[in-house]
Write an enzyme that holds these catalytic residues in place. Structure first.
Site: not given
Length: 462
Positions: A236, A270
């Site tokens: 990620e 994020c």
């Protein structure tokens, strides 16, 4: 092989980003210590693989219970190392405990399939652990993210070497040692260090999975190393998440959503809102309301500092670039006096695609706004990006919402809510944002391999 410094030369110094005060110095792992961590975890694999799934689940539940008991302690250290606000840091710890509990429940239920073959045969597809997982975890939500990767790996019978971010080594080691107390020796091992230690782990031939949450540049380096060793990668990476504000929505409500998405944890999430496309018909009221929201921080709404001065310089360089190219600075955008790495909530109008605040991940409390003449234009520009993590659309039109989630090339699309989602939801980033599932039952699939078994009748006859 990546060269590491000696222990004395490579000590990690951590300072409180709110005050600049020294939190502590942590020795970085040497090459021999990295190799020993991998060797020890590998040696523990056979026993952990053979441990019953229910026993593995019980260990995770016990670790989750202790994590809840010590939530304030870990949150306080997280606050000191990264500046994350105390309540939000505690929420992250509790989220991590919940994730461990979730994988404790899902692990024993993670089953294979039986196949319909011949009457006198048995055919199975049986999942099993991949082996040794290296978990490289970030600083912006260090407990919750680490519990996801570690919990899924342990629940499926893998062993783990965990390297937390060098920006929060104390909280990373506290978490690892807390979980490890409930496991057999060396099933979970922690190593400290910066990117060189992470690179050394990624290059190790004895590693079966490298799970990384962090920057795109580091993620790509991990992928290159894994291509040489054959390790599976779960990445990620960064994101440049768009928010679309459609015509007809309440501009004040939309501004509240935008401010929450852009300014929460000082934009260091994020899935933070990184760029905003607003329909011209509501742009004026939206911008006024967004500026008002920015000015509430931190006097009325608490706001964390940036993690360190290096990150603040990065954020400010994006703002300066935008202003130099003609963006209007409506709020914030100036470096404050005093200690620490604080940065004000910032609103930029008149942004264009060539500006770094729209084309790159800023990862700070900056809300760059671009006005669109139509929903179609906003959607097209939002989709034109090299990242593929998340996006949000605020719209009263079901047709527009449906079109947005269909056409946006990202792993997660949120409609009328910048944050949120059901428990056990997975994430599946695309393009420069990474590869492989994160979280949810699907992460268990990523952590396992499938063995096909065919058992035929014996050829012997009495």
């Amino acid at each position: 092989m990546t060269e590491l410094m000696t222990r004395e030369d490579a000590a990690i110094e951590v300072r409180d980003p709110a005050s600049g005060e020294l939190v502590g110095r942590v020795p970085s792992a040497t090459a021999d210590e990295v190799a020993e961590a991998v060797r020890a975890a590998r040696a523990a694999f056979a026993g952990w693989e053979r441990t019953a799934a229910g026993e593995r689940a019980a260990a995770l539940k016990a670790a989750a219970a202790e994590l809840r008991e010590r939530a304030d302690e870990l949150a306080a250290m997280n606050n000191r190392e990264t500046g994350k606000l105390p309540d939000e840091a505690r929420e992250g710890v509790l989220a991590g405990a919940g994730t461990l509990e979730q994988y404790a429940e899902l692990g024993p239920a993670h089953r294979g399939r039986s196949l319909q073959g011949g009457w006198d045969a048995t055919d199975l597809m049986v999942p099993g652990p991949r082996g040794l997982v290296v978990a490289l975890t970030p600083w912006n939500d260090p407990v919750a993210v680490a519990c996801g990767l570690i919990g899924a790996a342990l629940a499926t019978g893998n062993v783990v070497v965990h390297k937390p971010s060098e920006r929060c080594p104390h909280v990373g080691r506290m978490l690892t040692e807390l979980i490890a107390r409930h496991l057999p020796a060396d099933v979970l091992v922690c190593v400290d260090g910066d990117g060189r230690v992470g690179a050394r782990l990624a290059e190790c031939a004895d590693v079966d999975v490298i799970a990384h949450v962090g920057s795109t540049a580091t993620g790509r380096s991990v992928a290159v190393a894994a291509a040489r060793t054959g390790a599976k990668v779960l990445l990620e990476n960064g994101g440049n998440d768009a928010l679309i504000v459609d015509a007809g929505v309440d501009p004040r409500w939309a501004a509240e959503q935008a401010a929450l998405g852009a300014f929460a944890n000082a934009g260091q999430i994020c899935v933070s809102v990184e760029r905003i496309y607003v329909h011209r018909s509501v742009a004026g009221e939206f911008l006024d309301a967004l500026v008002a929201e920015a000015r509430k921080r931190p006097s009325e709404v608490p706001m964390a500092p940036l993690v360190d001065e290096r990150q603040r310089e990065h954020v400010h360089s994006h703002v300066e670039d935008a202003v130099a190219q003609g963006a209007s600075l409506l709020a914030g955008g100036t470096l404050p006096d005093g200690p620490g790495a604080h940065y004000p909530a910032t609103v930029l109008a008149g942004c264009t695609p060539s500006m770094r605040v729209l084309s790159e991940e800023t990862f700070g409390p900056v809300a760059p706004v671009r006005v669109a003449d139509s929903f179609g234009q906003a959607l097209e520009e939002a989709a034109d990006d090299r990242y593929g993590l998340t996006a949000t659309v605020l719209s009263d039109s079901m047709a527009h919402a449906q079109r947005a989630w269909r056409e946006l090339p990202v792993g997660t699309v949120k409609v009328n809510n910048v944050f949120g989602g059901a428990p056990a939801g997975a994430a599946h980033p695309r393009k420069a944002s990474g590869e492989g599932f994160g979280y949810g039952p699907e992460l268990l699939d990523e952590m396992t391999v499938t063995k096909v078994v065919h058992i035929g009748p014996s050829g012997a006859r009495a």
